[in-house]
Design an enzyme around this catalytic site. Structure first.
Site, PDB file in Angstrom:
ATOM      1  N   ILE A 146      78.780 -58.986  21.042  1.00  0.00           N
ATOM      2  CA  ILE A 146      79.399 -57.689  21.313  1.00  0.00           C
ATOM      3  C   ILE A 146      78.419 -56.680  21.899  1.00  0.00           C
ATOM      4  O   ILE A 146      78.819 -55.572  22.252  1.00  0.00           O
ATOM      5  CB  ILE A 146      80.047 -57.101  20.034  1.00  0.00           C
ATOM      6  CG1 ILE A 146      79.023 -57.004  18.898  1.00  0.00           C
ATOM      7  CG2 ILE A 146      81.233 -57.933  19.615  1.00  0.00           C
ATOM      8  CD1 ILE A 146      79.576 -56.368  17.629  1.00  0.00           C
ATOM      9  N   GLY A 147      77.144 -57.036  22.005  1.00  0.00           N
ATOM     10  CA  GLY A 147      76.175 -56.113  22.584  1.00  0.00           C
ATOM     11  C   GLY A 147      74.851 -56.795  22.815  1.00  0.00           C
ATOM     12  O   GLY A 147      74.509 -57.758  22.132  1.00  0.00           O
TER      13      GLY A 147
ATOM     14  N   GLY B  57      70.624 -55.832  24.269  1.00  0.00           N
ATOM     15  CA  GLY B  57      69.624 -54.909  24.794  1.00  0.00           C
ATOM     16  C   GLY B  57      68.258 -55.547  24.780  1.00  0.00           C
ATOM     17  O   GLY B  57      68.104 -56.726  24.413  1.00  0.00           O
ATOM     18  N   SER B  58      67.248 -54.780  25.175  1.00  0.00           N
ATOM     19  CA  SER B  58      65.893 -55.330  25.258  1.00  0.00           C
ATOM     20  C   SER B  58      65.341 -55.711  23.892  1.00  0.00           C
ATOM     21  O   SER B  58      64.474 -56.575  23.780  1.00  0.00           O
ATOM     22  CB  SER B  58      64.957 -54.308  25.915  1.00  0.00           C
ATOM     23  OG  SER B  58      64.949 -53.089  25.172  1.00  0.00           O
TER      24      SER B  58
ATOM     25  N   GLY C  27      67.203 -56.885  21.325  1.00  0.00           N
ATOM     26  CA  GLY C  27      67.955 -57.939  20.655  1.00  0.00           C
ATOM     27  C   GLY C  27      69.410 -57.990  21.082  1.00  0.00           C
ATOM     28  O   GLY C  27      69.831 -57.312  22.023  1.00  0.00           O
TER      29      GLY C  27
ATOM     30  N   LYS D 147      72.862 -58.207  13.913  1.00  0.00           N
ATOM     31  CA  LYS D 147      71.934 -57.745  14.939  1.00  0.00           C
ATOM     32  C   LYS D 147      70.724 -58.674  14.956  1.00  0.00           C
ATOM     33  O   LYS D 147      69.901 -58.647  14.034  1.00  0.00           O
ATOM     34  CB  LYS D 147      71.515 -56.301  14.637  1.00  0.00           C
ATOM     35  CG  LYS D 147      70.791 -55.593  15.753  1.00  0.00           C
ATOM     36  CD  LYS D 147      70.603 -54.120  15.400  1.00  0.00           C
ATOM     37  CE  LYS D 147      69.893 -53.376  16.509  1.00  0.00           C
ATOM     38  NZ  LYS D 147      69.737 -51.941  16.177  1.00  0.00           N
TER      39      LYS D 147
ATOM     40  N   ASP E 216      66.279 -40.950  18.030  1.00  0.00           N
ATOM     41  CA  ASP E 216      66.980 -41.488  19.208  1.00  0.00           C
ATOM     42  C   ASP E 216      68.484 -41.229  19.085  1.00  0.00           C
ATOM     43  O   ASP E 216      69.300 -42.134  19.256  1.00  0.00           O
ATOM     44  CB  ASP E 216      66.701 -42.985  19.361  1.00  0.00           C
ATOM     45  CG  ASP E 216      67.027 -43.493  20.766  1.00  0.00           C
ATOM     46  OD1 ASP E 216      67.117 -42.664  21.693  1.00  0.00           O
ATOM     47  OD2 ASP E 216      67.201 -44.714  20.930  1.00  0.00           O
TER      48      ASP E 216
END
Length: 702
Positions: free
Chosen positions: A389-390, A392-393, A395, A410, A500
């Site tokens: 479902i996702g 990125g750099s 993981g 994750k 963040d």
């Protein structure tokens, strides 16, 4: 001086045992099938492959025991140590042969996979990773010695680069070997329904989970290869002016200290060959997506017959092994071409003495990197992976099941950034428990394949960035901002900074379209424990951390910052919910950061914005941290907005109040965008120059 690169025997041994592992798993899987379908390999064929593979492994083992590498490591060790590798292989073979007499099941298949994986992991760690690491230490000393001639320093760079390349190849091949073994068994197990077994058979679930991790690690290795050596690996990653296998300088993450090695013609030619050799076929890439997206083993089996898969991946691994040996030959040739560098021979007496002084490592899996999980530890076999479902750099995130509930899993990448983020998030989430903070359920550590995962609650409403791409319901602004503010208040009370805050790090649990949801802060990979919370201006945090577009000016300028930096980011988050647009949309991230940090700019407000809303945002993104609102005040102001009919009606606009889409914004041509800090050097404008000279744009720290 040895005549041949001494790592050849161990790489050949590893290659042969990898093939033996694949044939063993295929045979074990085939024992349970009733009748081989037309075009599939039968049990007798797998037995033939296994006999051939064992013969090759025996020959490779004999050569390895006679190699300088073995004798250098074990010259003064006990006689029993010298037999341990052969004994471990014999144990694995006894397991395979003994299980063949019984009915095949998931338990036996998984035992075989794990036994081979552990054995090969030990071989690679002790006789490849450790040895190459020793040689790298020597070359790094040579490179860092200021008395070394420039030519020798350049040669040392080449040596270090080739050593890194060998390590990457060994890891890539082992990842592929695990994939071949696991899929070879799963694709021929016909006595059980694989899809149903993922729910009903816990052991098969572990096998499938292992497979998911193997493919993820494989992609991480591919990305690392491209980043480090500028190799074109996947077609989707190619630049418009390159062809497959062409050496591409990695301008996104330049490494000036290594730039001159790309001037060496032999080195560039080698990298071109490497680029060609590591690219899988389009069919293999497509089949891997079956695993990575929804783990559809049945679909995988239908898409490619077992015999076709076996031949394709075996041919690919043979090609990689040939490339390994070619790189070793280049290393050996370096003795003449690169200032008599002795890259891989281990005749260095001081090195050998240091090795002998260390206790001989037992050939067993080591747990050196296991994090402190305590009561939060979850076994890899306790979860089920359903779909990705996702990504990125740092993981990849999957939808999965744990304890009969949907969860987000994750999976951290094994890069430095991924492991740093995993550790930081783990340490934070173990101590944070609040309605508006993502709920932490536990963490997974698995040594083989190496896996670090966080198991979190699943928020079915997606993230805020996705929600803002469409229409939003009434009271959306106050629901989201109140939730995030409450979560931020709890964080600061617990002496944590998020660092963040942005829409993609806000998840919505529930039904956003119906207005029935809870906003939750997530992604604590950059969170930090604040040591001195008594003074708002006294915190010694200066690292440039976060996302440029949402970063407070003092953070960009590397000044001391505190909780008020989170408040600044929250102000931009509120602005984005109002407008449904990104802050500084026409600008690159670098330009946006420069305008905030050097010029005091903020995104424009929409026309007719209610004064109460404007005043709230203004007081959150004030230039001076001491002038920004306390989070407790923000919560009170948001509560007051709920009773303000004018503000509430204006905020209820489904598509927001865009500011950039309503004006004629002049965007610079593509070749004048500043996507990297280095680009600013090319511009003559004084402001761009001042941004560079100020030194505020440095490499982001984790």
């Amino acid at each position: 001086m040895v005549a041949h690169a001494p790592m050849q025997p161990v790489l050949r041994l590893i290659h042969c045992i990898q093939k033996e592992r694949g044939a063993s798993c295929a045979l074990v899987g085939s024992l349970g099938q009733s009748n081989s379908s037309e075009g599939a390999l039968g049990e007798q064929q797998y037995e033939s492959y296994l006999r051939s593979a064992r013969t090759a492994s025996n020959s490779a083992m004999s050569s390895f025991y006679n190699s300088p590498l073995w004798h250098n490591v074990h010259a003064k060790s006990d006689e029993m140590i010298n037999l341990e590798i052969a004994s471990m292989l014999q144990e694995v073979r006894h397991l395979v042969d003994g299980g063949m007499e019984d009915d095949n099941d998931c338990l036996f298949f998984h035992d075989v996979v794990v036994a081979y994986n552990n054995f090969l992991s030990c071989l690679i760690q002790v006789f490849v990773i450790n040895e190459v690491s020793h040689r790298k230490t020597g070359e790094q000393r040579k490179f860092s010695d200021p008395k070394t001639r420039n030519e020798s320093r350049r040669n040392a760079k080449v040596a270090l680069s080739l050593l890194d390349l060998i390590l990457s190849f060994v890891k890539l091949k082992e990842s592929l070997g695990m994939e071949r073994a696991t899929l070879s068994g799963l694709m021929v197990i016909e006595s059980i329904d694989v899809t149903k077994a993922i729910n009903d058979c816990a052991r098969l679930n572990i096998v499938v989970n292992d497979l998911v991790m193997v493919v993820e690690n494989q992609h991480q290795i591919m990305r690392d290869l491209r980043k480090q050596f500028g190799l074109s690996v996947f077609g989707s990653h190619l630049k418009s002016n390159t062809t497959m296998g062409e050496v591409v300088r990695n301008d996104d993450n330049p490494r000036p200290e290594e730039a001159d090695i790309f001037l060496d013609g032999n080195y560039c030619a080698l990298l071109r060959l490497v680029g060609d050799s590591i690219r899988p076929s389009d069919a293999m890439l497509s089949l891997q997506e079956h695993i990575r997206k929804d783990f559809d083993i049945d679909g995988f089996r239908r898409a490619m017959p077992m015999d076709e898969f076996w031949y394709a991946i075996t041919l690919y691994m043979d090609r990689l092994h040939a490339m390994e040996l070619y790189i070793l030959e280049e290393m050996e040739n370096c003795e003449g071409s690169y200032d008599n560098l002795d890259l891989l021979s281990l005749h260095d007496e001081k090195l050998a003495q240091n090795q002998r002084q260390q206790s001989i490592l037992p050939l067993r899996s080591r747990d050196e990197k296991k994090p402190a999980l305590e009561e939060w530890e979850i076994g890899l076999g306790d979860v089920e992976f359903h779909k990705r479902i996702g990504r990125g750099s740092a993981g990849t995130t999957y939808l999965g099941r744990y304890c009969k509930q949907d969860v987000a899993i994750k999976v951290a990448s094994t890069s430095e950034m991924g492991l740093y983020g995993f550790t930081a998030e783990l340490m934070s989430l173990k101590k944070l428990h609040h309605t508006n903070i993502i709920r932490f359920l536990g963490a997974i550590y698995n040594p083989s394949p190496l896996t670090y995962c966080l198991v979190l609650e699943y928020c079915d409403g997606g993230d805020l960035a996705v929600a803002l791409a469409g229409d939003t319901p009434p009271r959306f602004f106050t629901n989201v901002t109140s939730g995030v503010a409450n979560g931020m208040f709890y964080l600061h009370r617990m002496k944590y900074m998020h660092r963040d805050i942005k829409p993609s790090n806000v998840l919505l649990s529930g039904d956003p379209k119906a207005g029935k949801f809870v906003a939750k802060l997530t992604d604590f990979g950059l969170a930090v424990k604040v040591q001195n919370s008594s003074a708002r201006n006294g915190q010694e945090l200066t690292a440039e951390t976060g996302t440029y577009r949402y970063m407070a000016p003092e953070v960009i300028r590397h000044e001391c910052y505190n909780y008020a930096a989170d408040v600044f980011s929250f102000g931009l988050l509120m602005w984005e919910i109002v407008t449904h647009e990104r802050p500084f949309e026409p600008m690159s991230q670098i330009e946006a950061a420069g305008s905030v940090a050097l010029e005091g700019k903020r995104p424009p407000f929409p026309k007719s914005i209610p004064p109460a809303v404007r005043d709230l945002i203004d007081k959150c993104w004030a230039e001076k941290p001491c002038e920004r609102m306390e989070v407790e005040q923000i919560i009170k102001c948001l509560g007051d907005l709920t009773g303000n009919m004018t503000a509430e009606s204006w905020l209820a606009a489904p598509s927001g109040h865009p500011v950039y889409r309503d004006v004629d914004v002049q965007i610079a041509p593509q070749n004048q965008q500043y996507s990297r800090i280095e680009d600013i050097k090319l511009q003559p404008e004084k402001k761009k120059t001042s941004m560079l000279k100020s030194g505020i744009f440095r490499k982001k720290k984790s």
